[in-house]
Design a protein around this motif. Structure first.
Motif, PDB file in Angstrom:
ATOM      1  N   ALA A   7       0.813  -1.218   0.000  1.00 11.37           N
ATOM      2  CA  ALA A   7       0.000   0.000   0.000  1.00 11.37           C
ATOM      3  C   ALA A   7       0.845   1.266   0.000  1.00 11.37           C
ATOM      4  N   ILE A   8       2.088   1.185   0.476  1.00 11.39           N
ATOM      5  CA  ILE A   8       2.958   2.369   0.479  1.00 11.39           C
ATOM      6  C   ILE A   8       4.076   2.230  -0.561  1.00 11.39           C
ATOM      7  N   GLY A   9       3.919   1.286  -1.471  1.00 11.42           N
ATOM      8  CA  GLY A   9       4.889   1.141  -2.551  1.00 11.42           C
ATOM      9  C   GLY A   9       6.143   0.389  -2.187  1.00 11.42           C
ATOM     10  N   SER A  10       6.088  -0.424  -1.131  1.00 13.93           N
ATOM     11  CA  SER A  10       7.256  -1.185  -0.715  1.00 13.93           C
ATOM     12  C   SER A  10       6.930  -2.677  -0.777  1.00 13.93           C
ATOM     13  N   THR A  11       7.883  -3.505  -0.349  1.00 15.44           N
ATOM     14  CA  THR A  11       7.697  -4.947  -0.397  1.00 15.44           C
ATOM     15  C   THR A  11       8.235  -5.595   0.873  1.00 15.44           C
ATOM     16  N   LEU A  12       7.763  -6.814   1.133  1.00 14.90           N
ATOM     17  CA  LEU A  12       8.292  -7.632   2.213  1.00 14.90           C
ATOM     18  C   LEU A  12       9.119  -8.737   1.583  1.00 14.90           C
ATOM     19  N   GLN A  13      10.382  -8.828   1.962  1.00 14.81           N
ATOM     20  CA  GLN A  13      11.246  -9.859   1.411  1.00 14.81           C
ATOM     21  C   GLN A  13      10.849 -11.250   1.920  1.00 14.81           C
ATOM     22  N   ALA A  14      11.102 -12.253   1.122  1.00 16.44           N
ATOM     23  CA  ALA A  14      10.737 -13.626   1.467  1.00 16.44           C
ATOM     24  C   ALA A  14      11.652 -14.172   2.559  1.00 16.44           C
ATOM     25  N   PRO A  15      11.182 -15.139   3.336  1.00 14.34           N
ATOM     26  CA  PRO A  15      12.039 -15.777   4.351  1.00 14.34           C
ATOM     27  C   PRO A  15      13.329 -16.283   3.714  1.00 14.34           C
ATOM     28  N   GLY A  16      14.429 -16.150   4.454  1.00 14.36           N
ATOM     29  CA  GLY A  16      15.732 -16.533   3.928  1.00 14.36           C
ATOM     30  C   GLY A  16      16.590 -15.336   3.582  1.00 14.36           C
ATOM     31  N   CYS A  17      15.963 -14.153   3.562  1.00 14.89           N
ATOM     32  CA  CYS A  17      16.715 -12.922   3.308  1.00 14.89           C
ATOM     33  C   CYS A  17      17.513 -12.554   4.559  1.00 14.89           C
ATOM     34  N   THR A  18      18.383 -11.568   4.423  1.00 13.29           N
ATOM     35  CA  THR A  18      19.146 -11.091   5.577  1.00 13.29           C
ATOM     36  C   THR A  18      18.243 -10.210   6.424  1.00 13.29           C
ATOM     37  N   PRO A  19      17.927 -10.610   7.643  1.00 12.27           N
ATOM     38  CA  PRO A  19      16.940  -9.874   8.448  1.00 12.27           C
ATOM     39  C   PRO A  19      17.365  -8.444   8.753  1.00 12.27           C
ATOM     40  N   ASN A  20      16.416  -7.522   8.652  1.00 11.30           N
ATOM     41  CA  ASN A  20      16.631  -6.153   9.126  1.00 11.30           C
ATOM     42  C   ASN A  20      15.529  -5.744  10.096  1.00 11.30           C
ATOM     43  N   ALA A  21      14.758  -6.730  10.556  1.00 14.28           N
ATOM     44  CA  ALA A  21      13.738  -6.513  11.589  1.00 14.28           C
ATOM     45  C   ALA A  21      13.560  -7.820  12.355  1.00 14.28           C
ATOM     46  N   THR A  22      13.600  -7.743  13.666  1.00 16.60           N
ATOM     47  CA  THR A  22      13.420  -8.916  14.512  1.00 16.60           C
ATOM     48  C   THR A  22      12.181  -8.719  15.374  1.00 16.60           C
ATOM     49  N   VAL A  23      11.307  -9.711  15.370  1.00 15.83           N
ATOM     50  CA  VAL A  23      10.105  -9.676  16.207  1.00 15.83           C
ATOM     51  C   VAL A  23      10.124 -10.910  17.088  1.00 15.83           C
ATOM     52  N   ALA A  24      10.205 -10.718  18.396  1.00 17.40           N
ATOM     53  CA  ALA A  24      10.343 -11.827  19.338  1.00 17.40           C
ATOM     54  C   ALA A  24       9.181 -11.840  20.325  1.00 17.40           C
ATOM     55  N   PHE A  25       8.806 -13.040  20.764  1.00 16.75           N
ATOM     56  CA  PHE A  25       7.691 -13.217  21.685  1.00 16.75           C
ATOM     57  C   PHE A  25       8.131 -14.040  22.900  1.00 16.75           C
ATOM     58  N   PRO A  26       8.945 -13.459  23.789  1.00 17.31           N
ATOM     59  CA  PRO A  26       9.402 -14.193  24.968  1.00 17.31           C
ATOM     60  C   PRO A  26       8.303 -14.282  26.031  1.00 17.31           C
ATOM     61  N   ARG A  27       8.548 -15.090  27.034  1.00 12.10           N
ATOM     62  CA  ARG A  27       7.581 -15.225  28.126  1.00 12.10           C
ATOM     63  C   ARG A  27       7.430 -13.907  28.879  1.00 12.10           C
ATOM     64  N   SER A  28       8.535 -13.233  29.143  1.00 12.46           N
ATOM     65  CA  SER A  28       8.513 -11.931  29.817  1.00 12.46           C
ATOM     66  C   SER A  28       9.288 -10.936  28.970  1.00 12.46           C
ATOM     67  N   ALA A  29       8.606  -9.932  28.455  1.00 11.70           N
ATOM     68  CA  ALA A  29       9.264  -8.954  27.589  1.00 11.70           C
ATOM     69  C   ALA A  29      10.283  -8.134  28.369  1.00 11.70           C
ATOM     70  N   SER A  30       9.909  -7.661  29.554  1.00 11.54           N
ATOM     71  CA  SER A  30      10.823  -6.819  30.326  1.00 11.54           C
ATOM     72  C   SER A  30      12.059  -7.588  30.770  1.00 11.54           C
ATOM     73  N   ALA A  31      11.875  -8.853  31.170  1.00 13.21           N
ATOM     74  CA  ALA A  31      13.024  -9.662  31.587  1.00 13.21           C
ATOM     75  C   ALA A  31      13.955  -9.922  30.417  1.00 13.21           C
ATOM     76  N   PHE A  32      13.386 -10.166  29.244  1.00 18.50           N
ATOM     77  CA  PHE A  32      14.217 -10.437  28.078  1.00 18.50           C
ATOM     78  C   PHE A  32      14.994  -9.196  27.646  1.00 18.50           C
ATOM     79  N   VAL A  33      14.331  -8.031  27.668  1.00 22.42           N
ATOM     80  CA  VAL A  33      15.024  -6.795  27.323  1.00 22.42           C
ATOM     81  C   VAL A  33      16.138  -6.520  28.334  1.00 22.42           C
ATOM     82  N   GLY A  34      15.867  -6.801  29.609  1.00 19.10           N
ATOM     83  CA  GLY A  34      16.907  -6.646  30.626  1.00 19.10           C
ATOM     84  C   GLY A  34      18.075  -7.584  30.387  1.00 19.10           C
ATOM     85  N   TRP A  35      17.785  -8.816  29.958  1.00 18.21           N
ATOM     86  CA  TRP A  35      18.843  -9.780  29.640  1.00 18.21           C
ATOM     87  C   TRP A  35      19.689  -9.279  28.475  1.00 18.21           C
ATOM     88  N   LEU A  36      19.026  -8.739  27.444  1.00 18.89           N
ATOM     89  CA  LEU A  36      19.760  -8.208  26.301  1.00 18.89           C
ATOM     90  C   LEU A  36      20.654  -7.043  26.713  1.00 18.89           C
TER      91      LEU A  36
END
Length: 293
Positions: free
Chosen positions: A96-125
């Motif tokens: 809709a904005i003239g861009s594309t989503l690359q297929a799986p297997g590309c070099t990631p430039n966005a990470t989306v994670a779903f840990p049990r505790s978001a705050s604990a995981f961010v603290g670990w990072l």
């Protein structure tokens, strides 16, 4: 349980050691317009402008950052079927904005994670892989993690990370070089988002629709927003999908008009000016025009 790949987010930054090339173009001059009382999804134009003023802020050189390359997302700790549905919706949003989503297997430039505790995981990072926060000033990072919540997003900009690293290593030399180059803006040029990280507590997505979650991920991956701003966010914005404790039951079903116009303006083909004033004014005008029609 979090897959091992999630625990090596810093590795994703390995190809980012070299700063992205600065985009140069002739600045557009867009004058600010008086804020009237046109209602946009329950918000007056003045309220929308206040939201834009608080959230759209320059990273460097008085310019707003955006992505230069197509989005390539890697998901962690998520069901394969759900991932496929999210990818399909995100691809629609990007088209809709003239861009594309690359297929799986590309070099990631966005990470989306779903840990049990978001705050604990961010603290670990923060403790074990501080490289992923390399483009945040110390004070920015402290504010970012100060309030525990169920959803976090931050961005990595090579230009800013490089400057911060040199500043930490030799503050005196950095200041002198910065002055010689005309300040931080003179060295950094137009900033580009090379990677985004979105961490959402796994339990918080229960009951959400594919459109809600995918639209939220889309906006957060493409736009750098001030994390502490909430009161000014329009009620209908998908940015209200989560509060500090969980999913917001009053959240919209999909991206709002404000969200879509913001993305359309920022990623408009041929955009020459990335000054915050120019982008804020253009978004406000487009929303006002749509309200009048």
């Amino acid at each position: 349980m979090i897959r091992p790949a999630l625990l090596s987010l810093a590795a994703l930054l390995a190809p980012l050691s070299a700063p992205s090339s600065a985009e140069t173009s002739t600045a557009e001059t867009i004058a600010e317009e008086p804020a009237g009382e046109i209602v946009v999804e329950g918000q007056t134009e003045k309220q929308v402008r206040e939201f834009l003023w608080r959230t759209i802020t320059p990273v460097s050189g008085r310019k707003v950052a955006r992505r230069d390359d197509p989005l390539c997302i890697t998901f962690d700790n998520i069901d394969a079927n759900l991932e496929g549905q999210l990818r399909a919706r995100i691809a629609e949003n990007l088209t809709a904005i003239g861009s594309t989503l690359q297929a799986p297997g590309c070099t990631p430039n966005a990470t989306v994670a779903f840990p049990r505790s978001a705050s604990a995981f961010v603290g670990w990072l923060r403790k074990n892989q501080p490289q992923v926060f390399g483009a945040l000033y110390g004070a920015e990072l402290r504010r970012f993690v100060r309030t525990p919540r169920v959803a976090y997003t931050w961005h990595y900009l090579p230009e800013k990370a490089d400057q911060l690293e040199r500043q930490r290593n030799n503050s005196v030399a950095f200041v002198r070089a910065d002055e010689a180059a005309g300040g931080l803006a003179g060295q950094m040029g137009t900033p580009a988002i090379s990677h985004s990280f979105t961490v959402i507590e796994a339990a918080a997505i229960e009951g959400l629709t594919i459109n809600q979650l995918a639209d939220y991920i889309t906006v957060q991956a493409l736009v750098m927003l001030e994390p502490e701003v909430r009161d000014e966010v329009p009620q209908g914005s998908i940015l209200r999908l989560f509060d500090t404790k969980g999913a917001n039951p009053a959240a919209p079903e999909e991206m709002s008009q404000v969200d879509r116009v913001l993305l359309g303006v920022l990623y408009r083909e041929g955009r020459g000016s990335f000054s915050p004033n120019a982008i804020r004014a253009e978004v406000a005008r487009e929303l006002a025009k749509g309200a009048r029609e």
